[in-house]
Write a protein that holds these residues in place. Sequence first.
Motif, PDB file in Angstrom:
ATOM      1  N   MET A   1       0.841  -1.199   0.000  1.00  0.00           N
ATOM      2  CA  MET A   1       0.000   0.000   0.000  1.00  0.00           C
ATOM      3  C   MET A   1       0.877   1.250   0.000  1.00  0.00           C
ATOM      4  O   MET A   1       1.837   1.347   0.752  1.00  0.00           O
ATOM      5  N   VAL A   2       0.535   2.199  -0.859  1.00  0.00           N
ATOM      6  CA  VAL A   2       1.295   3.435  -0.967  1.00  0.00           C
ATOM      7  C   VAL A   2       0.786   4.463   0.042  1.00  0.00           C
ATOM      8  O   VAL A   2      -0.428   4.646   0.202  1.00  0.00           O
ATOM      9  N   SER A   3       1.708   5.138   0.720  1.00  0.00           N
ATOM     10  CA  SER A   3       1.368   6.222   1.633  1.00  0.00           C
ATOM     11  C   SER A   3       2.113   7.477   1.212  1.00  0.00           C
ATOM     12  O   SER A   3       3.236   7.396   0.705  1.00  0.00           O
ATOM     13  N   THR A   4       1.479   8.630   1.428  1.00  0.00           N
ATOM     14  CA  THR A   4       2.112   9.904   1.103  1.00  0.00           C
ATOM     15  C   THR A   4       1.922  10.887   2.256  1.00  0.00           C
ATOM     16  O   THR A   4       0.983  10.767   3.040  1.00  0.00           O
ATOM     17  N   ARG A   5       2.831  11.863   2.293  1.00  0.00           N
ATOM     18  CA  ARG A   5       2.729  12.906   3.315  1.00  0.00           C
ATOM     19  C   ARG A   5       3.413  14.168   2.808  1.00  0.00           C
ATOM     20  O   ARG A   5       4.455  14.087   2.142  1.00  0.00           O
ATOM     21  N   PHE A   6       2.814  15.311   3.116  1.00  0.00           N
ATOM     22  CA  PHE A   6       3.456  16.598   2.861  1.00  0.00           C
ATOM     23  C   PHE A   6       3.630  17.297   4.203  1.00  0.00           C
ATOM     24  O   PHE A   6       2.656  17.535   4.913  1.00  0.00           O
ATOM     25  N   THR A   7       4.874  17.589   4.552  1.00  0.00           N
ATOM     26  CA  THR A   7       5.131  18.264   5.820  1.00  0.00           C
ATOM     27  C   THR A   7       4.953  19.771   5.651  1.00  0.00           C
ATOM     28  O   THR A   7       4.879  20.292   4.537  1.00  0.00           O
ATOM     29  N   ASP A   8       4.898  20.485   6.776  1.00  0.00           N
ATOM     30  CA  ASP A   8       4.946  21.937   6.765  1.00  0.00           C
ATOM     31  C   ASP A   8       6.087  22.365   7.686  1.00  0.00           C
ATOM     32  O   ASP A   8       6.952  21.551   8.004  1.00  0.00           O
ATOM     33  N   ARG A   9       6.088  23.612   8.130  1.00  0.00           N
ATOM     34  CA  ARG A   9       7.235  24.083   8.909  1.00  0.00           C
ATOM     35  C   ARG A   9       7.083  23.839  10.410  1.00  0.00           C
ATOM     36  O   ARG A   9       7.960  24.228  11.196  1.00  0.00           O
ATOM     37  N   ASN A  10       6.033  23.200  10.835  1.00  0.00           N
ATOM     38  CA  ASN A  10       5.754  23.031  12.260  1.00  0.00           C
ATOM     39  C   ASN A  10       6.154  21.653  12.775  1.00  0.00           C
ATOM     40  O   ASN A  10       6.073  20.658  12.051  1.00  0.00           O
ATOM     41  N   GLY A  11       6.589  21.600  14.045  1.00  0.00           N
ATOM     42  CA  GLY A  11       6.821  20.337  14.716  1.00  0.00           C
ATOM     43  C   GLY A  11       8.271  19.930  14.857  1.00  0.00           C
ATOM     44  O   GLY A  11       8.549  18.790  15.252  1.00  0.00           O
ATOM     45  N   GLY A  12       9.215  20.841  14.588  1.00  0.00           N
ATOM     46  CA  GLY A  12      10.620  20.495  14.682  1.00  0.00           C
ATOM     47  C   GLY A  12      11.360  21.283  15.740  1.00  0.00           C
ATOM     48  O   GLY A  12      10.755  21.910  16.617  1.00  0.00           O
ATOM     49  N   VAL A  13      12.693  21.273  15.637  1.00  0.00           N
ATOM     50  CA  VAL A  13      13.528  21.906  16.660  1.00  0.00           C
ATOM     51  C   VAL A  13      14.392  23.047  16.111  1.00  0.00           C
ATOM     52  O   VAL A  13      15.115  23.683  16.873  1.00  0.00           O
ATOM     53  N   SER A  14      14.332  23.310  14.815  1.00  0.00           N
ATOM     54  CA  SER A  14      15.157  24.378  14.238  1.00  0.00           C
ATOM     55  C   SER A  14      14.709  25.742  14.740  1.00  0.00           C
ATOM     56  O   SER A  14      13.522  25.965  15.000  1.00  0.00           O
ATOM     57  N   GLN A  15      15.685  26.662  14.836  1.00  0.00           N
ATOM     58  CA  GLN A  15      15.410  28.016  15.281  1.00  0.00           C
ATOM     59  C   GLN A  15      15.236  28.945  14.076  1.00  0.00           C
ATOM     60  O   GLN A  15      15.626  28.632  12.955  1.00  0.00           O
ATOM     61  N   ALA A  16      14.635  30.108  14.323  1.00  0.00           N
ATOM     62  CA  ALA A  16      14.416  31.097  13.269  1.00  0.00           C
ATOM     63  C   ALA A  16      15.735  31.442  12.574  1.00  0.00           C
ATOM     64  O   ALA A  16      16.776  31.490  13.233  1.00  0.00           O
TER      65      ALA A  16
END
Length: 223
Positions: A1-16
């Motif tokens: 079964m194929v799965s897909t995902r598109f991330t955005d800029r939220n949910g990580g640890v990087s700083q501005a």
Amino acid sequence: MVSTRFTDRNGGVSQAPYSSFNLALHVGDDADAVYENRKRLAQTVGPSAFMNQVHGNSVMVVDGISSGDPIADALVTAESGIALVVLVADCIPLLLWDESVGCIAAVHVGRRGLVNGITAKVLAVMGAMGATDIHAQLGPSICGKCYEVGSEIYDEVSSVYPYARSRTSDGALALDLSGALSRELIDIGIRVSRSDLCTVEDAKYFSYRRDGITGRQAGVIWL
């Protein structure tokens, strides 16, 4: 079964200005933060194959996870348990698959990739692997009203892809790359799902055109 995902800029640890779920190592972000973000991605999609994207039309067939990111703008695999990742910050994250033969691809389609025919090259590789019933999913990217260009670039792209012709809200020349790519795929019989979200207009996405120095989100596909 194929799965897909598109991330955005939220949910990580990087700083501005890379806050917070930047997945790219080449944009000036702290490498430890990027590796932590990639680790978090892998926790949801499994072992992930990235690439060093150069706005070209090189296609890499993946049969395992390597220690480095190959120079390519498209990854193709028929191996289960490997998530293919394309990074973007206005370009189109294109995901392709034929579930019947277990073949998937992640493609980086910007202006140069569109003109250089990277999509056709990927489809040819997938076809050689037995794919005949290919589906396409286009993730969030810069919209036709936001991608203002000069007349030379406009003419270069629109002469080959007339569906790319667009205008900004104040009437300046612009390109709708997502519209052009969708039409190219539909015309050859591929079923297309296309996001209507614009990375410039929606602040939850990284946008190079809007911010200049910024991170990269991802389109991810896996079997």
